[in-house]
Write a protein that holds these residues in place. Structure first.
Motif, PDB file in Angstrom:
ATOM      1  N   THR A   7      25.546 102.262  36.729  1.00 59.13           N
ATOM      2  CA  THR A   7      26.445 103.397  36.558  1.00 59.13           C
ATOM      3  C   THR A   7      27.208 103.275  35.249  1.00 59.13           C
ATOM      4  N   LYS A   8      27.275 104.365  34.507  1.00 53.63           N
ATOM      5  CA  LYS A   8      28.043 104.377  33.262  1.00 53.63           C
ATOM      6  C   LYS A   8      29.490 104.728  33.601  1.00 53.63           C
ATOM      7  N   LEU A   9      30.350 103.742  33.426  1.00 52.23           N
ATOM      8  CA  LEU A   9      31.750 103.873  33.800  1.00 52.23           C
ATOM      9  C   LEU A   9      32.519 104.543  32.678  1.00 52.23           C
ATOM     10  N   LEU A  10      32.963 105.789  32.911  1.00 50.68           N
ATOM     11  CA  LEU A  10      33.689 106.557  31.904  1.00 50.68           C
ATOM     12  C   LEU A  10      34.963 107.156  32.508  1.00 50.68           C
ATOM     13  N   ILE A  11      35.779 106.249  33.036  1.00 46.41           N
ATOM     14  CA  ILE A  11      37.108 106.626  33.501  1.00 46.41           C
ATOM     15  C   ILE A  11      38.111 106.055  32.491  1.00 46.41           C
ATOM     16  N   PRO A  12      39.386 106.469  32.559  1.00 44.77           N
ATOM     17  CA  PRO A  12      40.373 105.956  31.591  1.00 44.77           C
ATOM     18  C   PRO A  12      40.862 104.549  31.939  1.00 44.77           C
ATOM     19  N   GLY A  13      39.971 103.666  32.317  1.00 53.36           N
ATOM     20  CA  GLY A  13      40.261 102.280  32.630  1.00 53.36           C
ATOM     21  C   GLY A  13      40.314 102.028  34.131  1.00 53.36           C
ATOM     22  N   PRO A  14      39.713 100.874  34.559  1.00 55.66           N
ATOM     23  CA  PRO A  14      39.046  99.868  33.753  1.00 55.66           C
ATOM     24  C   PRO A  14      37.813 100.446  33.051  1.00 55.66           C
ATOM     25  N   ILE A  15      37.411  99.803  31.952  1.00 56.24           N
ATOM     26  CA  ILE A  15      36.266 100.296  31.200  1.00 56.24           C
ATOM     27  C   ILE A  15      35.143  99.273  31.203  1.00 56.24           C
ATOM     28  N   LYS A  16      33.992  99.717  30.709  1.00 54.59           N
ATOM     29  CA  LYS A  16      32.855  98.813  30.554  1.00 54.59           C
ATOM     30  C   LYS A  16      33.224  97.692  29.579  1.00 54.59           C
ATOM     31  N   MET A  17      32.779  96.468  29.909  1.00 52.15           N
ATOM     32  CA  MET A  17      33.062  95.315  29.054  1.00 52.15           C
ATOM     33  C   MET A  17      31.791  94.863  28.342  1.00 52.15           C
ATOM     34  N   SER A  18      31.965  94.216  27.213  1.00 51.96           N
ATOM     35  CA  SER A  18      30.825  93.694  26.461  1.00 51.96           C
ATOM     36  C   SER A  18      30.227  92.485  27.200  1.00 51.96           C
ATOM     37  N   PRO A  19      28.961  92.175  26.952  1.00 48.24           N
ATOM     38  CA  PRO A  19      28.342  91.004  27.599  1.00 48.24           C
ATOM     39  C   PRO A  19      29.106  89.716  27.304  1.00 48.24           C
ATOM     40  N   GLU A  20      29.654  89.600  26.102  1.00 46.96           N
ATOM     41  CA  GLU A  20      30.370  88.380  25.740  1.00 46.96           C
ATOM     42  C   GLU A  20      31.672  88.234  26.539  1.00 46.96           C
ATOM     43  N   VAL A  21      32.368  89.350  26.735  1.00 47.01           N
ATOM     44  CA  VAL A  21      33.587  89.323  27.533  1.00 47.01           C
ATOM     45  C   VAL A  21      33.264  88.975  28.982  1.00 47.01           C
ATOM     46  N   ILE A  22      32.193  89.574  29.500  1.00 44.20           N
ATOM     47  CA  ILE A  22      31.763  89.274  30.870  1.00 44.20           C
ATOM     48  C   ILE A  22      31.393  87.799  30.998  1.00 44.20           C
ATOM     49  N   GLY A  23      30.710  87.287  29.981  1.00 43.56           N
ATOM     50  CA  GLY A  23      30.281  85.894  30.018  1.00 43.56           C
ATOM     51  C   GLY A  23      31.444  84.926  30.134  1.00 43.56           C
ATOM     52  N   ALA A  24      32.555  85.249  29.475  1.00 42.07           N
ATOM     53  CA  ALA A  24      33.727  84.369  29.534  1.00 42.07           C
ATOM     54  C   ALA A  24      34.280  84.272  30.950  1.00 42.07           C
ATOM     55  N   LEU A  25      34.112  85.324  31.730  1.00 40.50           N
ATOM     56  CA  LEU A  25      34.616  85.311  33.104  1.00 40.50           C
ATOM     57  C   LEU A  25      33.808  84.388  34.004  1.00 40.50           C
ATOM     58  N   GLY A  26      32.580  84.069  33.574  1.00 39.64           N
ATOM     59  CA  GLY A  26      31.715  83.221  34.390  1.00 39.64           C
ATOM     60  C   GLY A  26      31.841  81.745  34.092  1.00 39.64           C
ATOM     61  N   GLN A  27      32.782  81.366  33.245  1.00 41.66           N
ATOM     62  CA  GLN A  27      32.960  79.961  32.915  1.00 41.66           C
ATOM     63  C   GLN A  27      33.580  79.190  34.080  1.00 41.66           C
ATOM     64  N   GLN A  28      33.277  77.904  34.116  1.00 39.37           N
ATOM     65  CA  GLN A  28      33.947  77.026  35.077  1.00 39.37           C
ATOM     66  C   GLN A  28      35.423  76.898  34.689  1.00 39.37           C
ATOM     67  N   SER A  29      36.270  76.736  35.667  1.00 39.34           N
ATOM     68  CA  SER A  29      37.698  76.587  35.378  1.00 39.34           C
ATOM     69  C   SER A  29      37.968  75.301  34.602  1.00 39.34           C
ATOM     70  N   VAL A  30      38.988  75.383  33.765  1.00 43.59           N
ATOM     71  CA  VAL A  30      39.492  74.192  33.081  1.00 43.59           C
ATOM     72  C   VAL A  30      40.980  74.085  33.396  1.00 43.59           C
ATOM     73  N   SER A  31      41.540  72.959  33.089  1.00 41.34           N
ATOM     74  CA  SER A  31      42.974  72.794  33.292  1.00 41.34           C
ATOM     75  C   SER A  31      43.737  73.746  32.394  1.00 41.34           C
TER      76      SER A  31
END
Length: 389
Positions: A7-31
């Motif tokens: 689905t193409k998300l075209l509401i006034p937020g939240p918006i579609k994120m770039s693959p790189e931004v999404i990738g950062a969310l998948g990182q293992q937690s650090v201190s």
């Protein structure tokens, strides 16, 4: 591919994120005190200053876990003397009125005497500069509050002109601006315009996930906070608690008050980096990204008005936001349903006076700035078909 990816998300937020931004969310937690996260947080704070057009050494940028609405509390609990301060609120829609409600009900003792609301004459309009000048001249205001883009109407307020007026006729008045729907897609010159506090959020034109309350605070606002004799008080939103933490991280040293969301802050860092590295029309950085948003917005609105013969809630391009378009249509639910059936998520109206009469389409972040996605152009074609049904 998940169902959401289709689905193409075209509401006034939240918006579609770039693959790189999404990738950062998948990182293992650090201190939250380790050097890696300290560097990420410092970089995010430094880059946020640049997006706001703020000096690298004055004031303090805000990155705090919470929504954009948390910003109302940051302003109210830190910059208003609850017993005596007078506050002028400019209202151009639903979210302006939310800000007014927060201040009136929670941060002053007598709203009937201390808070004045100047509202637009109708949905889609702005407050005239002459009316603001008359009100500022009627008594001493300690704070003026405005919403740069009210997401309910798609109206863009001329913050620069209003700020210039305040400095001219009421120079002791602090200037607070809700930039939730403008940061990253509208021109904001924090230092040049002499603003005192801006509040925002991560999930709109910034292009990061929801959950971070962003902002920028001036030296004058910090002095006001330190001088307050009586305030409503808030533990979590207290500048007394947060400023030492943010200053420490910005200097490259970890500190602790409340556990920060490490993955979200790193995703914000990447989103801000992409904004500052964006190139368009012989420009690079935030001004290039703003120019691209304007081009996308103007093209979209022109097609809606001239080809589809629909009316903008904001009336004209002159006072229209560049991150969304609010459009009067005959049957909003059927248009929204048709769009969803064909893979486009848009949304309806929320302004109390006209909410059953219009739709809203968001065009922010990568959807507006990456033409190869075909999100906005495809939406236009599908919207044209929906209006014919």
């Amino acid at each position: 591919m998940s169902l959401h990816d289709q689905t193409k998300l075209l509401i006034p937020g939240p918006i579609k994120m770039s693959p790189e931004v999404i990738g950062a969310l998948g990182q293992q937690s650090v201190s939250h005190t380790c050097p890696t996260f300290t560097d990420s947080f410092r970089d995010s704070l430094t880059k946020l200053r640049r997006v706001y057009g703020a000096d690298s050494t004055k004031g303090i940028p805000l990155i705090i876990s919470g929504s954009g609405t948390l910003g109302f509390d940051l302003v109210g609990s830190n910059l208003i003397d609850s017993k005596k301060d007078n506050v002028l609120v400019l209202s151009t829609g639903f979210f302006s009125d939310e800000f007014h409600e927060a201040i009136s009900q929670y941060y002053v003792e007598d709203a009937s005497k201390q808070v004045t609301r100047l509202g637009a004459p109708n949905a889609g309009a702005t407050v005239s500069i002459d009316e603001i000048e008359r009100e500022l001249g009627s008594k001493q205001y300690d704070l003026i509050v405005m919403t740069h883009v009210d997401t309910s109407t798609g109206v863009l307020l001329d913050v620069e002109s209003i700020a210039n007026l305040v400095h001219k006729v009421s120079p002791d008045t602090l200037i607070a601006v809700d930039t939730v729907c403008s940061l990253g897609c509208e021109t904001i010159e924090f230092d040049k315009w002499g603003l005192d506090i801006c509040i925002s959020a991560s999930q709109k034109a910034i292009g990061a996930p929801p959950g971070l309350s962003l902002g920028m605070v001036s030296e004058n606002a910090l002095k006001k906070h330190e001088s307050l004799s009586s305030k409503s008080g808030s533990y979590y939103t207290s500048f007394t608690k947060w400023l030492p933490i943010l200053r420490s991280f910005e200097s490259g040293k970890s500190a602790y008050f409340a556990t920060p969301p490490v993955q979200m802050i790193d995703s914000l860092r990447i989103a801000l980096t992409q904004i500052l590295e964006y190139s368009f029309d012989n420009q690079t950085g935030i001004h290039a990204r703003i120019a691209k948003h304007k081009q996308t917005s103007d093209n979209f609105k022109t097609a809606v008005v001239e080809q589809m013969k629909q009316e903008l809630v904001s009336g004209s391009l002159n006072n229209s936001a560049h991150g969304l378009t609010a459009i009067y249509v005959k049957d909003p639910p059927s248009v929204i349903q048709y769009m969803a059936k064909h893979g486009y998520t848009i949304t309806g109206g929320i302004h109390k006076d006209i909410k059953s009469k219009y739709i809203r389409v968001g065009h922010m972040g990568i959807s507006a700035c990456d033409d190869s996605l075909n999100d906005v152009s495809g939406c236009l074609q599908t919207l044209s078909e929906a209006l014919k049904q």
